[in-house]
Design a protein around this motif. Structure first.
Motif, short mmCIF file in Angstrom:
data_model
loop_
_atom_site.label_atom_id
_atom_site.label_comp_id
_atom_site.label_asym_id
_atom_site.label_seq_id
_atom_site.Cartn_x
_atom_site.Cartn_y
_atom_site.Cartn_z
N TYR A 1 -0.73 17.73 -2.63
CA TYR A 1 -0.82 16.29 -2.37
C TYR A 1 0.55 15.73 -2.00
CZ TYR A 1 1.30 15.70 -6.98
OH TYR A 1 2.15 15.75 -8.05
N ARG A 2 0.54 14.59 -1.36
CA ARG A 2 1.78 13.88 -1.00
C ARG A 2 1.54 12.39 -1.17
NH1 ARG A 2 2.48 16.15 4.51
NH2 ARG A 2 2.63 18.32 3.92
N ILE A 3 2.55 11.72 -1.73
CA ILE A 3 2.45 10.26 -1.87
C ILE A 3 3.64 9.65 -1.13
CG2 ILE A 3 2.32 8.31 -3.48
CD1 ILE A 3 1.50 10.47 -5.62
N SER B 1 0.82 -1.21 0.00
CA SER B 1 0.00 0.00 0.00
C SER B 1 0.86 1.26 0.00
CB SER B 1 -0.92 0.01 1.21
OG SER B 1 -0.16 0.03 2.38
N VAL B 2 0.26 2.36 -0.49
CA VAL B 2 0.90 3.68 -0.40
C VAL B 2 -0.09 4.62 0.31
CG1 VAL B 2 2.40 3.54 -2.40
CG2 VAL B 2 0.05 4.30 -2.69
N MET B 3 0.45 5.66 0.89
CA MET B 3 -0.39 6.63 1.58
C MET B 3 -0.47 7.88 0.70
SD MET B 3 -0.77 4.70 4.14
CE MET B 3 -1.68 5.62 5.34
N LEU C 1 -5.48 8.76 2.28
CA LEU C 1 -6.00 7.50 1.76
C LEU C 1 -4.90 6.45 1.69
CD1 LEU C 1 -7.91 8.93 -1.34
CD2 LEU C 1 -8.94 8.21 0.81
N GLU C 2 -5.26 5.24 2.04
CA GLU C 2 -4.34 4.10 1.86
C GLU C 2 -4.83 3.34 0.64
OE1 GLU C 2 -4.56 1.20 4.96
OE2 GLU C 2 -3.06 -0.07 4.01
N MET C 3 -3.93 3.11 -0.30
CA MET C 3 -4.38 2.40 -1.50
C MET C 3 -3.25 1.55 -2.07
SD MET C 3 -4.52 5.61 -4.14
CE MET C 3 -5.67 6.53 -3.18
N TYR D 1 -13.09 11.33 -4.49
CA TYR D 1 -11.86 10.53 -4.54
C TYR D 1 -11.71 9.54 -3.39
CZ TYR D 1 -10.84 14.05 -8.01
OH TYR D 1 -10.93 14.86 -9.09
N ALA D 2 -12.43 9.81 -2.31
CA ALA D 2 -12.29 8.95 -1.12
C ALA D 2 -12.63 7.50 -1.44
CB ALA D 2 -13.19 9.47 0.00
N LYS D 3 -13.49 7.30 -2.41
CA LYS D 3 -13.92 5.94 -2.73
C LYS D 3 -12.80 5.08 -3.33
CE LYS D 3 -15.66 7.44 -7.18
NZ LYS D 3 -16.80 7.85 -7.94
N TYR D 4 -11.72 5.70 -3.80
CA TYR D 4 -10.65 4.94 -4.45
C TYR D 4 -9.67 4.29 -3.47
CZ TYR D 4 -12.22 6.89 -8.84
OH TYR D 4 -12.96 7.22 -9.90
N GLY D 5 -9.78 4.68 -2.23
CA GLY D 5 -8.85 4.08 -1.25
C GLY D 5 -9.54 3.96 0.10
N LYS D 6 -8.74 3.50 1.05
CA LYS D 6 -9.28 3.37 2.41
C LYS D 6 -8.95 4.66 3.16
CE LYS D 6 -8.61 0.63 6.50
NZ LYS D 6 -7.60 -0.19 7.14
N VAL D 7 -9.99 5.34 3.65
CA VAL D 7 -9.76 6.61 4.34
C VAL D 7 -9.13 6.34 5.70
CG1 VAL D 7 -10.84 8.70 5.26
CG2 VAL D 7 -11.73 7.66 3.16
N VAL D 8 -7.91 6.87 5.87
CA VAL D 8 -7.20 6.71 7.15
C VAL D 8 -7.51 7.90 8.05
CG1 VAL D 8 -4.94 6.42 8.26
CG2 VAL D 8 -5.36 5.41 6.01
N VAL D 9 -7.45 9.11 7.46
CA VAL D 9 -7.78 10.34 8.20
C VAL D 9 -8.60 11.23 7.26
CG1 VAL D 9 -6.88 12.38 9.42
CG2 VAL D 9 -5.55 10.27 9.41
N SER D 10 -9.61 11.88 7.81
CA SER D 10 -10.36 12.83 7.01
C SER D 10 -10.80 13.98 7.90
CB SER D 10 -11.59 12.13 6.41
OG SER D 10 -12.40 13.09 5.77
#
Lengths: 267, 335
Positions: B305-307, B249-251, B281-283, B265-274
Motif C-alpha cells: 500500500y501507499r499513502i 484528501s489523501v490518496m 482511493l481518495e479519502m 474497502y472500495a466503499k470507504y473512499g472515492k475510487v480514482v483508479v481500479s
C-alpha cells in the motif's frame, strides 16, 4: 531603433537562408526571364504577319530591345517578394517571431526579401540589361543610365510598399493572393508589360504615365532605350518619388490599424 | 521598482467569423462574433520571480504572453512590463526581454544550423564577441548542445530545437523571459535541462520567468502559479496555497493478492483508479485514523500500500473540476 550591426546581421542570416533554396531561386529566375521573353516572340509574330517594317514608327528590333529590357526589369518589379510570407505571418501568428525582436516588422520583411531581389537583379536584370546595351548597338547615355537607375529604385520601393499594403490586408481577408495577382496583372497590362504604351492613343498613354503602373515597366524601359527624353524621365523621377511617398504614408496608416487588429493565433 | 510585470484589469477581444451552414450560406456571408480572450485579468510578477501561467487550451494564456511581449494590444485595462507599455514601447522592450514561443513560432531558421541564428541574435542585440563566446559556451554546457548547434535545424529533434530556442531567447541576458508552452512534446531530459537552466539563470542573473505550460513537471520549481479560465484569473498563489485547497484528501493505493477483496474497502473512499489487483482511493485524512483502516492494512489480502498527498497533477485536475462546478462565465458573446 536598431543599429547598422543589427541590419547587417539580419541581412547576412537571410542571405545565407536564401542560399539553402538556390535551386528553387535559379528555377524561379530562369522561368521569370523566359515568361517575359514570350512577348518578344509574340511581337515578332505581330510584325511578321503585319508585313510592315515599322509599327507606329517602331521597328521590330526596337520592340525586341524593349521586351528584352523589360524581362530584366520585371526580375525586380514583376512580383513584390515582400508579400511571400506575410499572409502566413498575419494569419497563423508567425508575425509574433518578428515582433519580439527590437526592429520594425517592415524592415525585417525587407531584409528577408532583399537577398532574393539582389540575386534576381544580379543574375537576371543586370546581365540582360548589360547584354542589350553592349550587343544591341544601342547608344545609352550616362544620364539615361543614371535616370534608369533612379527609376528602378523608385519602382523597387513602390512595388514593395504596395506588396506590404496587400500583405497587411491578410488581417481582414481570407486570402490576399487574389488581390496580389490582380494588382501585378494590372501593373503589367497598364504599365507596358504586354503592350508598350507608345502603341496606345496619346491621351491614354499620357494618363497611364502618371499612374504607378507605368513605373513598373514602361518608364524605366523607355528611359534606358532613349525613347523617353531625359527631361520627361526626370519629371517621372519626381512623380515616382511622390508616388513612393504617398504609398509609404498609406502603408504607415494602414499598418497602424493592422497591428491593432492582429490576432496572432496559436501558441 | 520591484515588479517586473503589472497587469491591471486587462481585456482582450478578438473578432471571429462563423460561416452560415450549407454551401449557399457560406457563399453569401459570415457571421461576426466577438470572443473575449481576456476579461479583466490582474496580477503582478516580482523581479526575479518564476511564475507559471496555467489554464486549459483557449483560456487566454498565449494571448496574454503575446500582449506582455508587445505583439498584441490590450483592448482595456493597463499593463507595464519592466516599466514600459509593451505595445507602445515594443522595440525598447524587445531589447530587454526574451520570448520562447514553443514550437509554434520558432526563431530558428529551419534550413540553417542554430549557430547562424545565434550569430544573428548577437548582431541584433549588439552582443560583443567575447560576451557571445562566453554565453554560448555556458549554454552549450548547460543544455548539452555540443553536438547540436552546428547541425541543420531541420535535422534536430524537437527537444534539441527547443533547447536552442531557449538559447535564442536568453543570449542577450534579458531581464524577463516569457515562455509559451516551451516543453510541449519535448522529451524528459530536454525538459529537465530547460527547467534547470531557468533555475540557474534566475540564480545568476535574477532573470524573471513567466512560463505557460500544461506539463505538470514544469511547475515543480516555480514560485507562484496563476491560472486562467475562459479569460478570467481563477487562481493566483503559491503551490502550497493550491495544495491547501485540496489537502482535505489523501490518496491511498492498495495492491491485493485476492482481487475479490477490493470491494470490501472500495466503499470507504472515492475510487480514482481500479484495475485487477489494484485500487486507488481518495479519502479524507481522518479516515486513515479509523479502525477499519488499520484492519485493512493488516488484511492478508493487501500485499502492498501507499499513502500520499494528492499529486500536483491531481490537484490541478481538481482545480479545473472546481472551476467547472463553480462556473466561470463564458467569454464568447455575439457582436
Amino acid at each position: 531603433m536598431a543599429d547598422v550591426g543589427a541590419y547587417a546581421a539580419a541581412f547576412k542570416v537571410n542571405f545565407k537562408n536564401m542560399l539553402a533554396y538556390k535551386t528553387d531561386i535559379a528555377l524561379d529566375l530562369t522561368f521569370t526571364i523566359l515568361s517575359s521573353l514570350i512577348f518578344v516572340f509574340v511581337w515578332a509574330a505581330v510584325y511578321y504577319f503585319s508585313g510592315a517594317g515599322t509599327l507606329d514608327g517602331f521597328s521590330l528590333n526596337g520592340i525586341i530591345a524593349y521586351f528584352i529590357v523589360l524581362a530584366g526589369i520585371s526580375e525586380v518589379t514583376g512580383w513584390p517578394k515582400i508579400i511571400n510570407n506575410m499572409e502566413e505571418d498575419m494569419k497563423e501568428g508567425g508575425i509574433a517571431r518578428f515582433l519580439i525582436r527590437p526592429m520594425n516588422y517592415t524592415t525585417q520583411l525587407l531584409l528577408e526579401s532583399l537577398p532574393v531581389d539582389i540575386v534576381f537583379f544580379t543574375f537576371g536584370s543586370l546581365p540582360i540589361i548589360v547584354g542589350v546595351v553592349a550587343f544591341g548597338h544601342l547608344s545609352v547615355t550616362p544620364s539615361a543610365l543614371a535616370l534608369f537607375a533612379a527609376l528602378m529604385v523608385i519602382a523597387y520601393l513602390m512595388i514593395n510598399i504596395i506588396g506590404f499594403i496587400i500583405g497587411s490586408m491578410a488581417v481582414y481577408l481570407t486570402s490576399v493572393w487574389g488581390v496580389a495577382n490582380a494588382v501585378t496583372w494590372l501593373f503589367s497590362l497598364a504599365g507596358g508589360g504586354v503592350v508598350p504604351l507608345f502603341f496606345l492613343p496619346d491621351n491614354i498613354a499620357r494618363l497611364l504615365m502618371l499612374t504607378p503602373f507605368a513605373f513598373m515597366y514602361y518608364i524605366p524601359d523607355t528611359t534606358l532605350l532613349g525613347i523617353m527624353p531625359a527631361s520627361a524621365a526626370l519629371q517621372s523621377v519626381m512623380i515616382g518619388t511622390l508616388w513612393v511617398i504617398a504609398f509609404a504614408i498609406m502603408a504607415s496608416l494602414l499598418w497602424r490599424k493592422v497591428k491593432r487588429d492582429i490576432n496572432s493565433v496559436g501558441g | 521598482m520591484n515588479n517586473a510585470i503589472i497587469v491591471d484589469g486587462v481585456v482582450k477581444k478578438f473578432k471571429t467569423y462563423e460561416s452560415y451552414s450549407g454551401a449557399a450560406g457560406a457563399l453569401f456571408g459570415r457571421k461576426k462574433k466577438i470572443k473575449t480572450a481576456l476579461d479583466g485579468v490582474s496580477f503582478k510578477v516580482k523581479r526575479g520571480e518564476i511564475l507559471a501561467m496555467l489554464g486549459r487550451n483557449g483560456s487566454g494564456k498565449s494571448t496574454l504572453i503575446k500582449m506582455l511581449a508587445g505583439v498584441l494590444r490590450a483592448d482595456g485595462g493597463a499593463m507595464t512590463v519592466l516599466g514600459l507599455d509593451p505595445f507602445k514601447d515594443r522595440i525598447r522592450l524587445a531589447q530587454q526581454i526574451g520570448v520562447v514561443f514553443g514550437s509554434t513560432h520558432p526563431q530558428l531558421f529551419w534550413d540553417l544550423p542554430p549557430i547562424d541564428t545565434f550569430n544573428y541574435i548577437k548582431g541584433m542585440y549588439g552582443i560583443s564577441e567575447s560576451a557571445f563566446e562566453r554565453k554560448l559556451e555556458r549554454f552549450i554546457d548547460m543544455l548539452s548542445l555540443k553536438d547540436v548547434y552546428k547541425r541543420q535545424t531541420r535535422q534536430l529533434s524537437l527537444g534539441e530545437r527547443m533547447k536552442c530556442e531557449f538559447v535564442c531567447s536568453n543570449l542577450h541576458s534579458p531581464k524577463l523571459v516569457l515562455m509559451d508552452e516551451p516543453t510541449v512534446g519535448v522529451d524528459l531530459p530536454s525538459r529537465m535541462a530547460i527547467g534547470d537552466a531557468v533555475i540557474e539563470l534566475r540564480k545568476e542573473q535574477k532573470t524573471t520567468f513567466v512560463i505557460t505550460t500544461h506539463v505538470v513537471d514544469d511547475i515543480a520549481n516555480v514560485d507562484r502559479i496563476v491560472m486562467l479560465d475562459h479569460g478570467k484569473l481563477v487562481f493566483d498563489g503559491s503551490q502550497e496555497e493550491m495544495r491547501s485547497m485540496f489537502k482535505k484528501s489523501v490518496m491511498v493505493e492498495l495492491y491485493f493478492s485476492d482481487k475479490r477483496r477490493i470491494g470490501r474497502y472500495a466503499k470507504y473512499g472515492k475510487v480514482v483508479v481500479s484495475r485487477d489487483d489494484y485500487v486507488k482511493l481518495e479519502m479524507g485524512p481522518e479516515e486513515i485514523k479509523r479502525r477499519w483502516f488499520t484492519q485493512m492494512l493488516n488484511d492478508d489480502a493487501v500485499v502492498d500500500y501507499r499513502i500520499n498527498e494528492p499529486s500536483l497533477g491531481f490537484m490541478l485536475n481538481q482545480m479545473y473540476k472546481k472551476i467547472d462546478r463553480d462556473g466561470v462565465k463564458d467569454g464568447a458573446e455575439n457582436g
